[in-house]
Structure formats: structure tokens, C-alpha cells
Scaffold this motif. Structure first.
Motif, PDB file in Angstrom:
ATOM      1  N   ILE A  50       6.262  36.224  51.608  1.00 41.11           N
ATOM      2  CA  ILE A  50       6.770  36.376  52.877  1.00 41.11           C
ATOM      3  C   ILE A  50       6.038  37.266  53.938  1.00 41.11           C
ATOM      4  CG2 ILE A  50       8.727  37.578  54.269  1.00 41.11           C
ATOM      5  CD1 ILE A  50      10.145  37.576  51.681  1.00 41.11           C
ATOM      6  N   PRO A  51       5.475  36.399  54.886  1.00 41.29           N
ATOM      7  CA  PRO A  51       4.562  36.795  55.881  1.00 41.29           C
ATOM      8  C   PRO A  51       5.226  38.139  56.552  1.00 41.29           C
ATOM      9  CG  PRO A  51       4.975  34.565  56.349  1.00 41.29           C
ATOM     10  CD  PRO A  51       5.950  34.868  55.301  1.00 41.29           C
ATOM     11  N   GLU A  52       4.013  39.175  56.872  1.00 42.45           N
ATOM     12  CA  GLU A  52       4.560  40.609  57.407  1.00 42.45           C
ATOM     13  C   GLU A  52       3.814  40.436  58.754  1.00 42.45           C
ATOM     14  OE1 GLU A  52       4.720  44.168  55.143  1.00 42.45           O
ATOM     15  OE2 GLU A  52       4.345  42.978  53.175  1.00 42.45           O
ATOM     16  N   ILE A  53       4.536  41.244  59.587  1.00 44.89           N
ATOM     17  CA  ILE A  53       4.007  41.195  60.855  1.00 44.89           C
ATOM     18  C   ILE A  53       2.789  42.326  60.936  1.00 44.89           C
ATOM     19  CG2 ILE A  53       4.236  41.831  63.348  1.00 44.89           C
ATOM     20  CD1 ILE A  53       6.888  40.421  62.979  1.00 44.89           C
ATOM     21  N   ASP A  54       1.529  41.589  60.808  1.00 42.11           N
ATOM     22  CA  ASP A  54       0.252  42.202  60.619  1.00 42.11           C
ATOM     23  C   ASP A  54      -0.473  42.298  62.245  1.00 42.11           C
ATOM     24  OD1 ASP A  54      -0.788  39.691  60.687  1.00 42.11           O
ATOM     25  OD2 ASP A  54      -1.524  40.150  58.393  1.00 42.11           O
ATOM     26  N   MET A  55      -1.750  42.467  62.256  1.00 43.90           N
ATOM     27  CA  MET A  55      -2.467  42.310  63.328  1.00 43.90           C
ATOM     28  C   MET A  55      -2.398  40.666  63.975  1.00 43.90           C
ATOM     29  SD  MET A  55      -3.925  44.051  65.973  1.00 43.90           S
ATOM     30  CE  MET A  55      -4.543  45.390  64.820  1.00 43.90           C
ATOM     31  N   ASP A  56      -2.781  39.918  62.865  1.00 42.70           N
ATOM     32  CA  ASP A  56      -2.921  38.447  63.229  1.00 42.70           C
ATOM     33  C   ASP A  56      -1.452  37.793  63.831  1.00 42.70           C
ATOM     34  OD1 ASP A  56      -5.402  38.142  62.475  1.00 42.70           O
ATOM     35  OD2 ASP A  56      -4.808  38.182  60.308  1.00 42.70           O
ATOM     36  N   ARG A  61       1.045  35.570  68.189  1.00 42.82           N
ATOM     37  CA  ARG A  61       2.531  35.577  68.914  1.00 42.82           C
ATOM     38  C   ARG A  61       2.498  35.856  70.369  1.00 42.82           C
ATOM     39  NH1 ARG A  61       7.257  38.225  65.372  1.00 42.82           N
ATOM     40  NH2 ARG A  61       8.526  37.127  66.998  1.00 42.82           N
ATOM     41  N   ALA A  62       1.830  37.000  70.604  1.00 38.42           N
ATOM     42  CA  ALA A  62       1.208  37.435  72.069  1.00 38.42           C
ATOM     43  C   ALA A  62       0.634  36.439  73.061  1.00 38.42           C
ATOM     44  CB  ALA A  62       0.862  38.763  71.990  1.00 38.42           C
ATOM     45  N   LYS A  63      -0.505  35.704  72.082  1.00 40.21           N
ATOM     46  CA  LYS A  63      -1.312  34.784  72.720  1.00 40.21           C
ATOM     47  C   LYS A  63      -0.473  33.762  73.105  1.00 40.21           C
ATOM     48  CE  LYS A  63      -5.604  36.114  70.478  1.00 40.21           C
ATOM     49  NZ  LYS A  63      -6.565  35.738  69.457  1.00 40.21           N
ATOM     50  N   LEU A  64       0.484  33.253  72.496  1.00 42.03           N
ATOM     51  CA  LEU A  64       1.361  32.064  72.834  1.00 42.03           C
ATOM     52  C   LEU A  64       2.249  32.196  73.726  1.00 42.03           C
ATOM     53  CD1 LEU A  64       1.548  30.268  69.305  1.00 42.03           C
ATOM     54  CD2 LEU A  64       0.094  29.558  70.878  1.00 42.03           C
ATOM     55  N   GLU A  77      -6.763  32.495  61.036  1.00 40.40           N
ATOM     56  CA  GLU A  77      -5.877  33.485  60.300  1.00 40.40           C
ATOM     57  C   GLU A  77      -4.650  33.542  61.198  1.00 40.40           C
ATOM     58  OE1 GLU A  77      -8.802  34.118  60.919  1.00 40.40           O
ATOM     59  OE2 GLU A  77      -9.796  34.467  59.045  1.00 40.40           O
ATOM     60  N   GLU A  78      -4.519  33.504  62.515  1.00 40.84           N
ATOM     61  CA  GLU A  78      -3.455  33.556  63.248  1.00 40.84           C
ATOM     62  C   GLU A  78      -2.661  32.000  62.923  1.00 40.84           C
ATOM     63  OE1 GLU A  78      -5.070  36.482  66.855  1.00 40.84           O
ATOM     64  OE2 GLU A  78      -5.116  34.008  66.937  1.00 40.84           O
ATOM     65  N   GLN A  79      -3.269  31.097  63.149  1.00 32.95           N
ATOM     66  CA  GLN A  79      -2.728  29.768  62.857  1.00 32.95           C
ATOM     67  C   GLN A  79      -1.978  29.745  61.628  1.00 32.95           C
ATOM     68  OE1 GLN A  79      -5.144  26.577  63.648  1.00 32.95           O
ATOM     69  NE2 GLN A  79      -6.012  27.203  65.253  1.00 32.95           N
ATOM     70  N   THR A  80      -2.605  30.118  60.596  1.00 28.96           N
ATOM     71  CA  THR A  80      -2.010  30.102  59.099  1.00 28.96           C
ATOM     72  C   THR A  80      -0.724  30.727  59.018  1.00 28.96           C
ATOM     73  OG1 THR A  80      -4.272  29.492  57.973  1.00 28.96           O
ATOM     74  CG2 THR A  80      -2.668  30.531  56.711  1.00 28.96           C
ATOM     75  N   LYS A  81      -0.880  32.036  59.464  1.00 29.57           N
ATOM     76  CA  LYS A  81       0.225  32.877  59.389  1.00 29.57           C
ATOM     77  C   LYS A  81       1.658  32.287  60.093  1.00 29.57           C
ATOM     78  CE  LYS A  81      -2.867  36.714  57.762  1.00 29.57           C
ATOM     79  NZ  LYS A  81      -2.955  38.248  57.979  1.00 29.57           N
ATOM     80  N   LEU A  82       1.275  32.154  61.475  1.00 32.04           N
ATOM     81  CA  LEU A  82       2.161  31.571  62.216  1.00 32.04           C
ATOM     82  C   LEU A  82       3.011  30.326  61.602  1.00 32.04           C
ATOM     83  CD1 LEU A  82       0.666  32.021  65.848  1.00 32.04           C
ATOM     84  CD2 LEU A  82       2.737  33.062  64.893  1.00 32.04           C
ATOM     85  N   LYS A  83       2.051  29.426  61.189  1.00 31.06           N
ATOM     86  CA  LYS A  83       2.504  28.067  60.313  1.00 31.06           C
ATOM     87  C   LYS A  83       3.589  28.670  59.378  1.00 31.06           C
ATOM     88  CE  LYS A  83      -1.098  25.003  61.214  1.00 31.06           C
ATOM     89  NZ  LYS A  83      -2.038  24.124  60.534  1.00 31.06           N
ATOM     90  N   LYS A  84       3.200  29.726  58.405  1.00 29.20           N
ATOM     91  CA  LYS A  84       4.142  30.059  57.366  1.00 29.20           C
ATOM     92  C   LYS A  84       5.375  30.706  57.967  1.00 29.20           C
ATOM     93  CE  LYS A  84       0.222  31.052  53.981  1.00 29.20           C
ATOM     94  NZ  LYS A  84      -0.254  32.177  53.174  1.00 29.20           N
ATOM     95  N   MET A  85       5.010  31.614  59.056  1.00 30.82           N
ATOM     96  CA  MET A  85       6.563  32.133  59.546  1.00 30.82           C
ATOM     97  C   MET A  85       7.530  31.081  60.250  1.00 30.82           C
ATOM     98  SD  MET A  85       6.488  34.588  62.959  1.00 30.82           S
ATOM     99  CE  MET A  85       6.724  36.100  62.268  1.00 30.82           C
ATOM    100  N   HIS A  86       6.921  30.046  60.804  1.00 27.45           N
ATOM    101  CA  HIS A  86       7.931  29.127  61.252  1.00 27.45           C
ATOM    102  C   HIS A  86       8.119  28.082  60.237  1.00 27.45           C
ATOM    103  CE1 HIS A  86       7.316  28.878  65.855  1.00 27.45           C
ATOM    104  NE2 HIS A  86       6.485  29.657  65.304  1.00 27.45           N
ATOM    105  N   ALA A  87       7.552  28.151  59.020  1.00 30.74           N
ATOM    106  CA  ALA A  87       8.069  27.085  57.916  1.00 30.74           C
ATOM    107  C   ALA A  87       9.227  27.986  57.260  1.00 30.74           C
ATOM    108  CB  ALA A  87       6.929  27.003  56.858  1.00 30.74           C
ATOM    109  N   LEU A  88       9.260  29.145  57.191  1.00 30.93           N
ATOM    110  CA  LEU A  88      10.213  30.211  56.603  1.00 30.93           C
ATOM    111  C   LEU A  88      11.597  29.899  57.529  1.00 30.93           C
ATOM    112  CD1 LEU A  88      11.211  31.870  54.275  1.00 30.93           C
ATOM    113  CD2 LEU A  88       9.937  33.960  55.480  1.00 30.93           C
TER     114      LEU A  88
END
Length: 221
Positions: A50-56, A61-64, A77-88
Motif C-alpha cells: 500500500i503506497p504511503e504518503i511520502d515526499m514523492d 500530487r502538488a505538482k499536478l 519515483e513520483e510517477q510510479t507511486k502515483l500510478k500505484k495510488m490510482h490503481a488502488l
């Protein structure tokens, strides 16, 4: 076909060792009697990445959202973690019914549940911001929480110290889900000799709740 998402937040993998999951299974059995064709997906949070809200994730999210970046301009790193978040989040959105089974630990739910919920709060996907305030997008869905408590929190001096069920109900309601009454099994640690009786009573309440949920008229998403 309707879909039920069954989410457990307990490190015990064996149902026999978890009173909460035993009550949860009683709910599922009764629900399947009412809707034999229901698709059930189980999420055991302790067995998931489960992705945790870290610096990435924080900066991605802020950049987007307000810094003018495109997805392609984010770091790998940001792209990878955001993809996992949206997939979940997509897996969650895909369901019609939700059952959460959690214990009450130290006044709240296991921290892994909070980490899971953090992945569901995505603006313009699960909620939108309007002039009158935020509005959940996950409407026409029902959810229920099955919670076990070693102590007594429904009455007495500990009433104001229960933050697990209270938080979950508010969080899911914020996203638009309709919450049913929570099925609670409490006092097992205070009254260990009555534990079997307490669990049996909770199973009865869970079965009744399952019938109510399964019979509710809903538009399948």
C-alpha cells in the motif's frame, strides 16, 4: 454483476485466530444467500503493498494539482507511486458494496487502514471541490464496518475515546458512501468468559446487516 469488496485490517491470516474475521465471514455467507451471483474481492491489507504518503507522493500530487506540471514532467519515483495510488483507488471505485473488518487498537484502527484510505482521497476522482465545499463522488454505494473491541466503548467513560469507527465512517461518508450501522463486538478482554457469547451475538447482527444490505435496491455501477 454486482461486486462486494471485503477489506480486513488484521495481521492474523488465519480466520480461526481473528474474532473480527469470523464475524466478517458470517456476513459474507448471509450476503451470498441473498445474492448468489455477487462477485466478492478480498483485500487483506497486511498482505498488500500500500503506497504511503511520502515526499514523492506529497510533491507529485502538488505538482499536478496546482503547480502546473504535467504527469510526464514528474520524477520517475513520483510517477510510479502515483500510478500505484490510482490503481488502488480504481479497485476500490469498481465495487458496489464494501465491508471493512478491523480491530480497535489503542483507541483507533490499525495504521495500515489509514494508509489505505489515504489512497482513496483523490480530487476529481473520488470527490470534487465545489463552492459549497467538497462533495463525494462514490454515491449509490453501501458500506459497513465490523469492529472488535477488547474493552467497552459504547457506554461508560470510554465513549469519547473510540476513534477507529468514528474516523472510518466520516472518511467514507466524505467520499459519498452510504454507511450502515456498525456491527460491534466489544468487551472480550474485559469479560473473557463471555467472549464466545459476544462473538455469536455479533455474528447474528452481521447476518441481519448482510440481509439488509443485499436487499437494498441499488444501481449496479
Amino acid at each position: 454483476m454486482a461486486k462486494l469488496l471485503y477489506i480486513t485490517a488484521n495481521p492474523k491470516s488465519d480466520v480461526k485466530l481473528s474474532k473480527g474475521m469470523q464475524i466478517g465471514e458470517a456476513f459474507l455467507e448471509e450476503f451470498k444467500k441473498e445474492q448468489p451471483d455477487i462477485e466478492i474481492e478480498k483485500m487483506h491489507l497486511y498482505e498488500m503493498e500500500i503506497p504511503e504518503i511520502d515526499m514523492d507522493l506529497l510533491y507529485g500530487r502538488a505538482k499536478l494539482s496546482f503547480m502546473g506540471y504535467t504527469f510526464e514532467q514528474l520524477t520517475v519515483e513520483e510517477q510510479t507511486k502515483l500510478k500505484k495510488m490510482h490503481a488502488l483507488a480504481d479497485r476500490f471505485i469498481d465495487a458496489d458494496y464494501y465491508v471493512f473488518v478491523t480491530p480497535l487498537w489503542n483507541l483507533g484502527s490499525p495504521s495500515i487502514l489509514k494508509a489505505f484510505l489515504d489512497n482513496l482521497f483523490i480530487v476529481n476522482k473520488t470527490f470534487v471541490n465545489k463552492e459549497h465545499g467538497p462533495e463525494g463522488l462514490l454515491t449509490n454505494r453501501k458500506a459497513i464496518h465490523i469492529q472488535t473491541r477488547g474493552g467497552i466503548y459504547s457506554t461508560g467513560p470510554m465513549v469519547d475515546f473510540e476513534f477507529g469507527d468514528r474516523f472510518l465512517r466520516k472518511a467514507l461518508g466524505f467520499l459519498g458512501l452510504e454507511m450502515m450501522d456498525t456491527v460491534v463486538a466489544e468487551g472480550m478482554d474485559h469479560f473473557p468468559k463471555q467472549a464466545a457469547e459476544i462473538v455469536a451475538a455479533a455474528k447474528g447482527k452481521a447476518a441481519a446487516a448482510a440481509r439488509e444490505m443485499a436487499r437494498a435496491k441499488m444501481e449496479v455501477q
